[in-house]
Write an enzyme that holds these catalytic residues in place. Structure first.
Site, PDB file in Angstrom:
ATOM      1  N   ASP A  11       0.867  -1.176   0.000  1.00 16.15           N
ATOM      2  CA  ASP A  11       0.000   0.000   0.000  1.00 16.15           C
ATOM      3  C   ASP A  11       0.905   1.227   0.000  1.00 16.15           C
ATOM      4  OD1 ASP A  11      -2.262  -1.592   0.160  1.00 16.15           O
ATOM      5  OD2 ASP A  11      -2.369  -1.475   2.334  1.00 16.15           O
ATOM      6  N   ASP A 130     -13.524  -3.999  -1.250  1.00 14.22           N
ATOM      7  CA  ASP A 130     -13.374  -3.735   0.177  1.00 14.22           C
ATOM      8  C   ASP A 130     -14.762  -3.830   0.789  1.00 14.22           C
ATOM      9  OD1 ASP A 130     -10.683  -3.147  -0.282  1.00 14.22           O
ATOM     10  OD2 ASP A 130     -11.099  -1.005  -0.568  1.00 14.22           O
TER      11      ASP A 130
END
Length: 255
Positions: A11, A130
């Site tokens: 990330d 998500d």
């Protein structure tokens, strides 16, 4: 049996690899290019690079980082974050990415999946989801979120995953927001439901804390690949050791 894949996830925010818990509380984990090169040497099967604030900040994904990573690795890698047009996909593939991951833009305009797969092939299109398990009318249900987990939607995880498959997605990358960074194990029940109801590969994300969690996500969650971040970035589980352990547990892995 197809070999299960181990996928470190980087990330990236402001040029640095970061990791948090439940999508917040980010801390630095190092240079993404150096980490990517190390994982390639150590035997990771693939990599995922996510520009985690691109969609929220409304900017294009980090092309320069992608190019630098491509020069350093010899394994496939997927890039995501802020991808909303075919021009974005073309730019990232030209920079060296093997696949792209679409999330918020696809939820807002599902036709994007059709366009990517029609122009570049299903193998290029990973649909990232998500989702968070929520209480709704005395029942539990998984709902999808936009912009890096910031904005809830009415989309059901399972309905959206099925639609993504029907539109041509090559893989689903499911991150449980409830499990992200907590290190208590993956969302195996939801993963098993996804894996057993779809025909495309499912990548599990969110919850890895020990080697046994990887064993369980393959044996109980029926996942095709397992993605993790902090346990790899901070040296808690070396990739070669994890693969040796999984092989000893009877799980097919690439050596």
């Amino acid at each position: 049996m197809l070999a299960k894949r181990i996928i470190p996830c980087l990330d990236v925010k402001d040029g640095q690899t970061v990791k948090g818990t439940n999508f917040v509380g980010l801390r630095s984990a190092g240079d993404p290019v150096e980490l990517a090169a190390a994982y390639s040497r150590e035997g990771a099967d693939e990599l995922v690079l996510l520009d985690i604030t691109a969609s929220h900040e409304g900017r294009r994904t980090f092309t320069e980082v992608v190019s630098r990573v491509a020069e350093q690795v010899n394994i496939p890698f997927t890039v995501g974050g802020g991808i909303s047009t075919l021009a974005d996909v073309e730019r990232l593939l030209a920079a060296g990415a093997d696949k792209v991951s679409v999330n918020s833009a696809a939820l807002r305009r599902p036709e994007l999946i059709d366009e990517i797969t029609r122009h570049f092939g299903s193998q290029v299109c990973v649909v990232a989801i998500d989702a968070k398990l929520s209480e709704q009318a005395d029942a539990q249900q998984w709902f999808c979120y936009l912009n890096g987990g910031r904005i809830p939607t009415e989309h059901s995880l399972f309905d959206w995953a099925h639609e993504a498959q029907e539109r041509g997605a090559g893989e689903i990358l499911f991150t449980s927001m409830n499990h992200d960074g907590v290190k208590h194990g993956f969302a195996n029940e939801a993963l098993r439901q996804l894996s057993d109801s779809l025909t495309i590969p499912i990548i599990a994300s969110g919850g890895a804390g020990c080697r046994e969690h990887f064993r369980d996500v393959f044996k109980l969650g029926h996942a095709d690949a397992a993605l993790a971040a902090s346990v790899f970035h901070f040296g808690e589980i070396p990739v070669p050791d994890l693969k040796d352990y999984l092989a000893a547990e009877g799980i097919a892995v690439r050596k």
